[in-house]
Write a protein that holds these residues in place. Structure first.
Motif, PDB file in Angstrom:
ATOM      1  N   SER A   2      -2.768  41.694  72.655  1.00  0.00           N
ATOM      2  CA  SER A   2      -3.456  42.184  71.585  1.00  0.00           C
ATOM      3  C   SER A   2      -3.212  41.198  70.331  1.00  0.00           C
ATOM      4  O   SER A   2      -2.815  40.153  70.428  1.00  0.00           O
ATOM      5  N   ARG A   4      -2.198  41.671  67.360  1.00  0.00           N
ATOM      6  CA  ARG A   4      -0.795  41.547  66.936  1.00  0.00           C
ATOM      7  C   ARG A   4       0.116  40.866  67.730  1.00  0.00           C
ATOM      8  O   ARG A   4       0.962  40.162  67.286  1.00  0.00           O
ATOM      9  N   GLY A   5      -0.206  40.977  68.964  1.00  0.00           N
ATOM     10  CA  GLY A   5       0.868  40.361  69.754  1.00  0.00           C
ATOM     11  C   GLY A   5       0.622  38.768  69.490  1.00  0.00           C
ATOM     12  O   GLY A   5       1.486  38.124  69.483  1.00  0.00           O
ATOM     13  N   ARG A 228       9.831  42.907  67.574  1.00  0.00           N
ATOM     14  CA  ARG A 228       8.754  43.420  67.587  1.00  0.00           C
ATOM     15  C   ARG A 228       7.669  42.733  68.473  1.00  0.00           C
ATOM     16  O   ARG A 228       6.984  43.462  69.088  1.00  0.00           O
ATOM     17  N   GLU A 232       5.639  44.741  71.748  1.00  0.00           N
ATOM     18  CA  GLU A 232       4.409  44.594  71.702  1.00  0.00           C
ATOM     19  C   GLU A 232       3.784  43.716  73.269  1.00  0.00           C
ATOM     20  O   GLU A 232       2.775  44.372  73.590  1.00  0.00           O
ATOM     21  N   VAL A 233       4.629  42.750  73.521  1.00  0.00           N
ATOM     22  CA  VAL A 233       3.999  42.351  74.791  1.00  0.00           C
ATOM     23  C   VAL A 233       4.958  42.080  76.154  1.00  0.00           C
ATOM     24  O   VAL A 233       4.871  41.816  77.116  1.00  0.00           O
TER      25      VAL A 233
END
Length: 310
Positions: A2, A4-5, A228, A232-233
């Motif tokens: 993503s 964000r990632g 974080r 996320e990933v």
């Protein structure tokens, strides 16, 4: 991955690539004990509220021996060795040498039986990566560079050993508590030496800024951002930043400090990073344990983080 990632990934690539630059700057105004003590004390104090608020510290009871072993191999030894070495080596050279951490980790995994069985590809990666280290540490390194090069390689060995201890003895403990306590233990160890070598005059704003950056950004903030990123990933993709940090270290050394980008550095970069990728490829049969998300030392950053560590 993503958006964000990718943003978190880019942030960690920079955060764990800048300690070499900041250490080089801080070395110019304070002693190694003051540098290390300040960094780990600031990091521990900033992480302490999160550890207390989550009620995680109680989970560490009965694990002091292994917490001390992890602190010694991942923080106390490597931070001092790297900081002292950078008094004599370019920050870009240090960043590339520390990039050998995955290679040393693979070797330790094979020797201790905790990693995948070696394959032809992994052996080739090991040979290529070590060739890059030899090129960087060879005659072109300059007169008087042998000891500093060995210090950086000792740093890499510590960063590779720490996760072995964490994976086997500390994996079930809350990472925020482990890192808070280990950084605090390191600060206690270095405090007497820092007091004996405390500067007589207030260091320059550049030096103070570098010390603040090491403690706040490269230690405390790195910990929070890295978790974080993992959320996320996933842990496997998160550790790929190991291969980004050296590029950031070299670029900052050249652009900010005016260090020379030689042909040897360029070739070594390709060999060490390429060798690391091949040497850490998943092997056969045996499944490797997922490393706990403890805070590195620099690549996996210089620094005390070990889901890569500066």
């Amino acid at each position: 991955m993503s958006r964000r990632g990718w943003l978190l990934f880019a942030a960690m690539g920079v955060i764990w690539g800048i300690p070499y630059l900041l250490i080089k700057v801080a070395d110019g105004g304070v002693s190694v004990p003051v540098l290390v003590c300040t960094r780990v004390a600031v990091g521990s104090l900033l992480l302490l509220p999160a550890a207390i608020r989550g009620g995680h510290l109680g989970a560490l009871k009965g694990h002091l021996r292994w917490l001390a072993a992890f602190t010694a191999t991942e923080i106390i030894g490597p931070f001092a060795l790297l900081s002292n070495a950078e008094r004599h080596l370019p920050s870009s050279t240090s960043g590339l040498l520390v990039a050998a951490v995955p290679i040393m980790g693979a070797i330790l995994g094979w020797l201790t039986g905790s990693g995948d069985r070696p394959t032809a590809v992994r052996w080739a990666g090991l040979a290529i990566g070590l060739g890059g280290v030899a090129l960087l540490a060879g005659p072109g390194a300059g007169r008087g560079s042998t000891v500093p090069v060995l210090e950086v390689l000792g740093t890499a060995l510590g960063y590779a050993t720490g996760p072995q201890i964490a994976n086997r003895k500390l994996a079930d403990l809350p990472p925020v508590a482990v890192n808070t306590v280990c950084l605090g233990l390191a600060a206690v160890v270095y405090a007497p030496f820092a007091a004996l070598t405390w500067p007589r005059h207030v260091p320059s704003l550049q030096v103070l800024g570098a010390l603040a950056g090491l403690g706040v950004i490269c230690t405390a903030a790195a910990f929070l951002v890295f978790f974080r990123l993992i959320a996320e990933v996933g842990p496997a993709r998160a550790t790929v930043i190991t291969y980004v940090n050296p590029a950031v270290a070299v670029a900052l050394g050249v652009l900010v400090l005016g260090e020379h980008l030689t042909a040897a550095i360029g070739v070594s970069f390709v060999l060490i990073l390429g060798g690391s990728v091949l040497a850490t490829r998943p092997g056969s049969a045996r499944t490797r344990p997922t490393p706990p998300a403890t805070l590195p030392s620099a690549p996996a950053g210089d620094g005390a983080a070990t889901a890569r560590s500066e």
